[in-house]
Write a protein that holds these residues in place. Structure first.
Motif, PDB file in Angstrom:
ATOM      1  N   UNK A   1       0.833  -1.184   0.000  1.00 22.89           N
ATOM      2  CA  UNK A   1       0.000   0.000   0.000  1.00 22.89           C
ATOM      3  C   UNK A   1       0.876   1.245   0.000  1.00 22.89           C
ATOM      4  N   UNK A   2       0.525   2.192  -0.862  1.00 19.75           N
ATOM      5  CA  UNK A   2       1.204   3.468  -0.944  1.00 19.75           C
ATOM      6  C   UNK A   2       0.250   4.545  -0.449  1.00 19.75           C
ATOM      7  N   UNK A   3       0.739   5.382   0.453  1.00 20.96           N
ATOM      8  CA  UNK A   3      -0.023   6.529   0.916  1.00 20.96           C
ATOM      9  C   UNK A   3       0.552   7.791   0.290  1.00 20.96           C
ATOM     10  N   UNK A   4      -0.324   8.646  -0.228  1.00 22.11           N
ATOM     11  CA  UNK A   4       0.077   9.865  -0.900  1.00 22.11           C
ATOM     12  C   UNK A   4      -0.563  11.054  -0.202  1.00 22.11           C
ATOM     13  N   UNK A   5       0.232  12.074   0.090  1.00 16.33           N
ATOM     14  CA  UNK A   5      -0.247  13.275   0.755  1.00 16.33           C
ATOM     15  C   UNK A   5       0.213  14.485  -0.032  1.00 16.33           C
ATOM     16  N   UNK A   6      -0.754  15.249  -0.566  1.00  9.17           N
ATOM     17  CA  UNK A   6      -0.445  16.460  -1.318  1.00  9.17           C
ATOM     18  C   UNK A   6      -0.340  17.654  -0.383  1.00  9.17           C
ATOM     19  N   UNK A   7       0.460  18.627  -0.786  1.00  9.67           N
ATOM     20  CA  UNK A   7       0.559  19.879  -0.070  1.00  9.67           C
ATOM     21  C   UNK A   7       0.992  20.968  -1.047  1.00  9.67           C
ATOM     22  N   UNK A   8       0.875  22.215  -0.622  1.00 11.97           N
ATOM     23  CA  UNK A   8       1.331  23.333  -1.422  1.00 11.97           C
ATOM     24  C   UNK A   8       0.237  24.127  -2.098  1.00 11.97           C
ATOM     25  N   UNK A  28       8.505   1.644  -1.218  1.00 11.12           N
ATOM     26  CA  UNK A  28       9.247   2.415  -2.218  1.00 11.12           C
ATOM     27  C   UNK A  28       8.393   2.665  -3.450  1.00 11.12           C
ATOM     28  N   UNK A  29       8.483   3.870  -3.980  1.00 10.23           N
ATOM     29  CA  UNK A  29       7.686   4.205  -5.150  1.00 10.23           C
ATOM     30  C   UNK A  29       8.532   4.704  -6.303  1.00 10.23           C
ATOM     31  N   UNK A  30       9.823   4.528  -6.210  1.00  6.33           N
ATOM     32  CA  UNK A  30      10.712   5.075  -7.227  1.00  6.33           C
ATOM     33  C   UNK A  30      10.435   4.525  -8.616  1.00  6.33           C
ATOM     34  N   UNK A  31       9.843   3.343  -8.701  1.00  6.17           N
ATOM     35  CA  UNK A  31       9.554   2.751  -9.999  1.00  6.17           C
ATOM     36  C   UNK A  31       8.083   2.807 -10.371  1.00  6.17           C
ATOM     37  N   UNK A  32       7.307   3.534  -9.598  1.00  7.54           N
ATOM     38  CA  UNK A  32       5.924   3.784  -9.963  1.00  7.54           C
ATOM     39  C   UNK A  32       5.838   4.949 -10.939  1.00  7.54           C
ATOM     40  N   UNK A  33       4.906   4.854 -11.861  1.00  4.97           N
ATOM     41  CA  UNK A  33       4.537   6.023 -12.641  1.00  4.97           C
ATOM     42  C   UNK A  33       3.652   6.916 -11.769  1.00  4.97           C
ATOM     43  N   UNK A  34       3.896   8.212 -11.804  1.00 10.18           N
ATOM     44  CA  UNK A  34       3.174   9.165 -10.980  1.00 10.18           C
ATOM     45  C   UNK A  34       2.482  10.186 -11.867  1.00 10.18           C
ATOM     46  N   UNK A  35       1.390  10.740 -11.372  1.00  6.74           N
ATOM     47  CA  UNK A  35       0.632  11.692 -12.165  1.00  6.74           C
ATOM     48  C   UNK A  35      -0.071  12.700 -11.275  1.00  6.74           C
ATOM     49  N   UNK A  36      -0.451  13.810 -11.888  1.00  3.07           N
ATOM     50  CA  UNK A  36      -1.316  14.803 -11.279  1.00  3.07           C
ATOM     51  C   UNK A  36      -2.589  14.924 -12.103  1.00  3.07           C
ATOM     52  N   UNK A  37      -3.713  14.946 -11.412  1.00  2.80           N
ATOM     53  CA  UNK A  37      -5.016  15.215 -11.993  1.00  2.80           C
ATOM     54  C   UNK A  37      -5.634  16.391 -11.258  1.00  2.80           C
ATOM     55  N   UNK A  38      -6.662  16.969 -11.839  1.00  2.67           N
ATOM     56  CA  UNK A  38      -7.403  18.010 -11.145  1.00  2.67           C
ATOM     57  C   UNK A  38      -8.881  17.894 -11.474  1.00  2.67           C
ATOM     58  N   UNK A  92      -9.337  21.246  -7.396  1.00  5.15           N
ATOM     59  CA  UNK A  92      -8.665  20.388  -6.440  1.00  5.15           C
ATOM     60  C   UNK A  92      -7.677  19.530  -7.220  1.00  5.15           C
ATOM     61  N   UNK A  93      -6.435  19.539  -6.801  1.00 10.36           N
ATOM     62  CA  UNK A  93      -5.383  18.800  -7.479  1.00 10.36           C
ATOM     63  C   UNK A  93      -5.070  17.528  -6.714  1.00 10.36           C
ATOM     64  N   UNK A  94      -5.016  16.409  -7.437  1.00 12.39           N
ATOM     65  CA  UNK A  94      -4.791  15.103  -6.854  1.00 12.39           C
ATOM     66  C   UNK A  94      -3.507  14.486  -7.382  1.00 12.39           C
ATOM     67  N   UNK A  95      -2.762  13.877  -6.493  1.00 11.35           N
ATOM     68  CA  UNK A  95      -1.599  13.085  -6.845  1.00 11.35           C
ATOM     69  C   UNK A  95      -2.018  11.624  -6.970  1.00 11.35           C
ATOM     70  N   UNK A  96      -1.445  10.910  -7.936  1.00 14.33           N
ATOM     71  CA  UNK A  96      -1.788   9.513  -8.152  1.00 14.33           C
ATOM     72  C   UNK A  96      -0.549   8.704  -8.492  1.00 14.33           C
ATOM     73  N   UNK A  97      -0.595   7.413  -8.161  1.00 14.37           N
ATOM     74  CA  UNK A  97       0.489   6.494  -8.473  1.00 14.37           C
ATOM     75  C   UNK A  97      -0.089   5.189  -8.996  1.00 14.37           C
ATOM     76  N   UNK A  98       0.654   4.535  -9.880  1.00 12.17           N
ATOM     77  CA  UNK A  98       0.233   3.235 -10.375  1.00 12.17           C
ATOM     78  C   UNK A  98       1.358   2.235 -10.265  1.00 12.17           C
ATOM     79  N   UNK A  99       0.983   0.971 -10.156  1.00  8.66           N
ATOM     80  CA  UNK A  99       1.969  -0.091 -10.044  1.00  8.66           C
ATOM     81  C   UNK A  99       2.756  -0.229 -11.336  1.00  8.66           C
ATOM     82  N   UNK A 100       2.101  -0.051 -12.452  1.00  5.54           N
ATOM     83  CA  UNK A 100       2.753  -0.166 -13.736  1.00  5.54           C
ATOM     84  C   UNK A 100       3.815   0.891 -13.944  1.00  5.54           C
TER      85      UNK A 100
END
Length: 123
Positions: A1-8, A28-38, A92-100
């Motif tokens: 499980x990955x927990x994501x917390x946005x700020x700023x 560890x999430x270094x190999x996850x693809x990451x994205x921002x949505x709004x 509202x801006x959301x951070x997201x991560x995927x396993x792929x």
């Protein structure tokens, strides 16, 4: 499980800048693809930007040239630098991560989501 917390997020005048941060924990999430949505009131969730673990990035046309996505694996953090903001960026801006590993602009492909941070741009 990955927990994501946005700020700023916050209130900024048109033409100003903000930097959003997304801190990841749990694994560890270094190999996850990451994205921002709004998502703005009355609108569907919109893809903004994504970055792969090898540094490939993709941007929505509406933010290309103004926003920059980056990641710092040592800090387990992904950033969204937003410049030349206008009222249409209010959402509202959301951070997201995927396993792929690959990046995608499809929100259903992402496995983990933050709680969101509000960005308001005044004219």
């Amino acid at each position: 499980q990955v927990q994501l917390v946005e700020s700023g997020g916050g209130l900024v005048q048109a033409g100003g800048s903000l930097r959003l941060s997304c801190a990841a924990s749990g694994r560890p999430f270094s190999r996850n693809a990451m994205a921002w949505f709004r998502q703005a009131p009355g609108k569907e969730r919109e893809f903004i930007a994504a970055i792969s673990w090898i540094g490939e990035s993709s941007y929505a046309d509406s933010v290309k040239g103004r926003f920059t996505i980056s990641r710092d694996s040592a800090k387990n953090t992904v950033y969204l630098q937003m410049n030349s903001l206008n009222p249409e960026d209010t959402a509202v801006y959301y951070c997201a991560a995927r396993v792929g590993l690959g990046i995608t602009n499809t929100y259903s492909a992402y496995d983990y989501w933050g709680q969101g941070t509000q960005v308001t741009v005044s004219s």
